[in-house]
Design a protein around this motif. Structure first.
Motif, PDB file in Angstrom:
ATOM      1  N   LEU A  71      13.196  -9.071  -2.599  1.00  0.00           N
ATOM      2  CA  LEU A  71      12.965  -9.851  -1.612  1.00  0.00           C
ATOM      3  C   LEU A  71      11.855  -9.497  -0.646  1.00  0.00           C
ATOM      4  O   LEU A  71      11.747  -8.043  -0.513  1.00  0.00           O
ATOM      5  CB  LEU A  71      14.280  -9.879  -0.640  1.00  0.00           C
ATOM      6  N   SER A  72      11.205 -10.190   0.050  1.00  0.00           N
ATOM      7  CA  SER A  72      10.115  -9.857   0.952  1.00  0.00           C
ATOM      8  C   SER A  72       9.917 -10.802   2.080  1.00  0.00           C
ATOM      9  O   SER A  72      10.441 -11.719   2.391  1.00  0.00           O
ATOM     10  CB  SER A  72       8.567  -9.912   0.153  1.00  0.00           C
ATOM     11  N   GLU A  73       9.371  -9.876   3.293  1.00  0.00           N
ATOM     12  CA  GLU A  73       9.263 -10.689   4.222  1.00  0.00           C
ATOM     13  C   GLU A  73       7.968 -10.033   5.212  1.00  0.00           C
ATOM     14  O   GLU A  73       7.701  -8.940   5.045  1.00  0.00           O
ATOM     15  CB  GLU A  73      10.568 -10.491   5.198  1.00  0.00           C
ATOM     16  N   TRP A  74       7.445 -11.004   6.014  1.00  0.00           N
ATOM     17  CA  TRP A  74       6.046 -10.620   6.585  1.00  0.00           C
ATOM     18  C   TRP A  74       6.658  -9.738   7.989  1.00  0.00           C
ATOM     19  O   TRP A  74       7.662  -9.939   8.614  1.00  0.00           O
ATOM     20  CB  TRP A  74       5.391 -11.640   7.249  1.00  0.00           C
ATOM     21  N   GLU A  75       5.633  -8.820   8.203  1.00  0.00           N
ATOM     22  CA  GLU A  75       6.212  -7.788   9.284  1.00  0.00           C
ATOM     23  C   GLU A  75       6.013  -8.840  10.578  1.00  0.00           C
ATOM     24  O   GLU A  75       5.347  -9.569  10.803  1.00  0.00           O
ATOM     25  CB  GLU A  75       4.996  -6.936   9.307  1.00  0.00           C
ATOM     26  N   GLN A  76       7.063  -8.697  11.466  1.00  0.00           N
ATOM     27  CA  GLN A  76       7.195  -9.352  12.506  1.00  0.00           C
ATOM     28  C   GLN A  76       6.352  -8.683  13.939  1.00  0.00           C
ATOM     29  O   GLN A  76       6.416  -9.293  15.076  1.00  0.00           O
ATOM     30  CB  GLN A  76       8.718  -9.679  13.109  1.00  0.00           C
ATOM     31  N   ASP A  77       6.087  -7.453  13.986  1.00  0.00           N
ATOM     32  CA  ASP A  77       5.496  -6.731  15.094  1.00  0.00           C
ATOM     33  C   ASP A  77       4.380  -7.335  15.372  1.00  0.00           C
ATOM     34  O   ASP A  77       3.325  -7.236  14.629  1.00  0.00           O
ATOM     35  CB  ASP A  77       5.622  -5.263  14.986  1.00  0.00           C
ATOM     36  N   LEU A 115       0.837  -1.307   0.059  1.00  0.00           N
ATOM     37  CA  LEU A 115       0.036  -0.088   0.029  1.00  0.00           C
ATOM     38  C   LEU A 115       0.655   1.466   0.003  1.00  0.00           C
ATOM     39  O   LEU A 115       0.592   2.054  -0.466  1.00  0.00           O
ATOM     40  CB  LEU A 115      -1.096  -0.159   1.092  1.00  0.00           C
ATOM     41  N   LYS A 116       2.008   1.339   0.863  1.00  0.00           N
ATOM     42  CA  LYS A 116       2.885   2.533   0.578  1.00  0.00           C
ATOM     43  C   LYS A 116       3.346   2.570  -0.648  1.00  0.00           C
ATOM     44  O   LYS A 116       3.614   3.486  -1.040  1.00  0.00           O
ATOM     45  CB  LYS A 116       3.956   2.219   1.704  1.00  0.00           C
ATOM     46  N   ILE A 117       3.967   1.496  -1.166  1.00  0.00           N
ATOM     47  CA  ILE A 117       4.259   1.780  -2.554  1.00  0.00           C
ATOM     48  C   ILE A 117       3.267   2.348  -3.613  1.00  0.00           C
ATOM     49  O   ILE A 117       3.608   2.934  -4.377  1.00  0.00           O
ATOM     50  CB  ILE A 117       5.022   0.252  -3.152  1.00  0.00           C
ATOM     51  N   ALA A 118       2.109   1.733  -3.676  1.00  0.00           N
ATOM     52  CA  ALA A 118       1.095   2.301  -4.239  1.00  0.00           C
ATOM     53  C   ALA A 118       0.806   3.592  -4.070  1.00  0.00           C
ATOM     54  O   ALA A 118       0.404   4.369  -5.046  1.00  0.00           O
ATOM     55  CB  ALA A 118      -0.319   1.275  -3.961  1.00  0.00           C
ATOM     56  N   ALA A 144       1.259  -4.748  16.253  1.00  0.00           N
ATOM     57  CA  ALA A 144       0.779  -3.623  15.126  1.00  0.00           C
ATOM     58  C   ALA A 144      -0.862  -3.925  15.025  1.00  0.00           C
ATOM     59  O   ALA A 144      -1.316  -5.119  15.051  1.00  0.00           O
ATOM     60  CB  ALA A 144       1.442  -3.954  13.725  1.00  0.00           C
ATOM     61  N   ARG A 145      -1.296  -2.883  14.724  1.00  0.00           N
ATOM     62  CA  ARG A 145      -2.931  -2.925  14.631  1.00  0.00           C
ATOM     63  C   ARG A 145      -3.234  -2.883  13.056  1.00  0.00           C
ATOM     64  O   ARG A 145      -2.123  -2.587  12.367  1.00  0.00           O
ATOM     65  CB  ARG A 145      -3.468  -1.534  15.008  1.00  0.00           C
ATOM     66  N   GLY A 146      -4.032  -3.790  12.827  1.00  0.00           N
ATOM     67  CA  GLY A 146      -4.568  -4.029  11.368  1.00  0.00           C
ATOM     68  C   GLY A 146      -3.685  -5.397  10.955  1.00  0.00           C
ATOM     69  O   GLY A 146      -2.966  -5.895  11.705  1.00  0.00           O
ATOM     70  N   PRO A 147      -3.820  -5.656   9.593  1.00  0.00           N
ATOM     71  CA  PRO A 147      -3.259  -6.836   9.183  1.00  0.00           C
ATOM     72  C   PRO A 147      -1.891  -6.512   8.939  1.00  0.00           C
ATOM     73  O   PRO A 147      -1.115  -5.401   8.919  1.00  0.00           O
ATOM     74  CB  PRO A 147      -3.939  -7.021   7.819  1.00  0.00           C
ATOM     75  N   ARG A 148      -1.224  -7.968   9.138  1.00  0.00           N
ATOM     76  CA  ARG A 148       0.388  -7.806   8.897  1.00  0.00           C
ATOM     77  C   ARG A 148       0.582  -7.207   7.569  1.00  0.00           C
ATOM     78  O   ARG A 148       0.145  -7.583   6.734  1.00  0.00           O
ATOM     79  CB  ARG A 148       0.976  -9.138   9.157  1.00  0.00           C
ATOM     80  N   ARG A 149       1.853  -6.402   7.379  1.00  0.00           N
ATOM     81  CA  ARG A 149       2.161  -6.099   6.177  1.00  0.00           C
ATOM     82  C   ARG A 149       3.362  -6.804   5.742  1.00  0.00           C
ATOM     83  O   ARG A 149       4.039  -7.653   6.489  1.00  0.00           O
ATOM     84  CB  ARG A 149       2.605  -4.662   6.229  1.00  0.00           C
TER      85      ARG A 149
END
Length: 109
Positions: free
Chosen positions: A55-61, A28-31, A64-69
């Motif tokens: 390369l990509s990786e799922w958010e580890q926090d 979403l940020k890139i969009a 965090a509120r909302g879906p993982r990024r």
């Protein structure tokens, strides 16, 4: 130069966003950075990842509120090619459309 993926204006915009140096880039940020819909940005990211450019990786926090990024970054070995792609496909400055569509004529005759 040929690339292992189809190079469109949207692809170049995504590559330029990845070159921005921002370390927390997600779909979403890139969009938002590119002004492109996330429905076109995410498939581009997936294609770039599939051919080894991203390369990509799922958010580890976990707090965090909302879906993982899913965070994206350019592969270190692809920075040179990415810069070359961005510079090759740089959009030329656009002339005002109105001056192209309605050229000025030198007075009524």
């Amino acid at each position: 130069m040929s690339y292992p993926f189809r190079v469109t204006d949207a692809t170049v915009d995504v590559v330029e966003a990845l070159l921005s140096g921002d370390e927390e880039l997600y779909g979403l940020k890139i969009a938002k950075m590119t002004g492109r819909p996330s429905g076109s940005v995410v498939p581009i990211l997936m294609r770039l990842e599939g051919c080894g450019w991203v390369l990509s990786e799922w958010e580890q926090d976990e707090t965090a509120r909302g879906p993982r990024r899913r965070f994206y970054r350019l592969h270190a070995d692809r920075f040179g090619e990415a810069r070359r792609l961005a510079s090759e496909r740089k959009k030329p400055s656009r002339k005002r459309v109105s001056s192209i569509l309605r050229p000025e004529f030198g007075g009524a005759r």
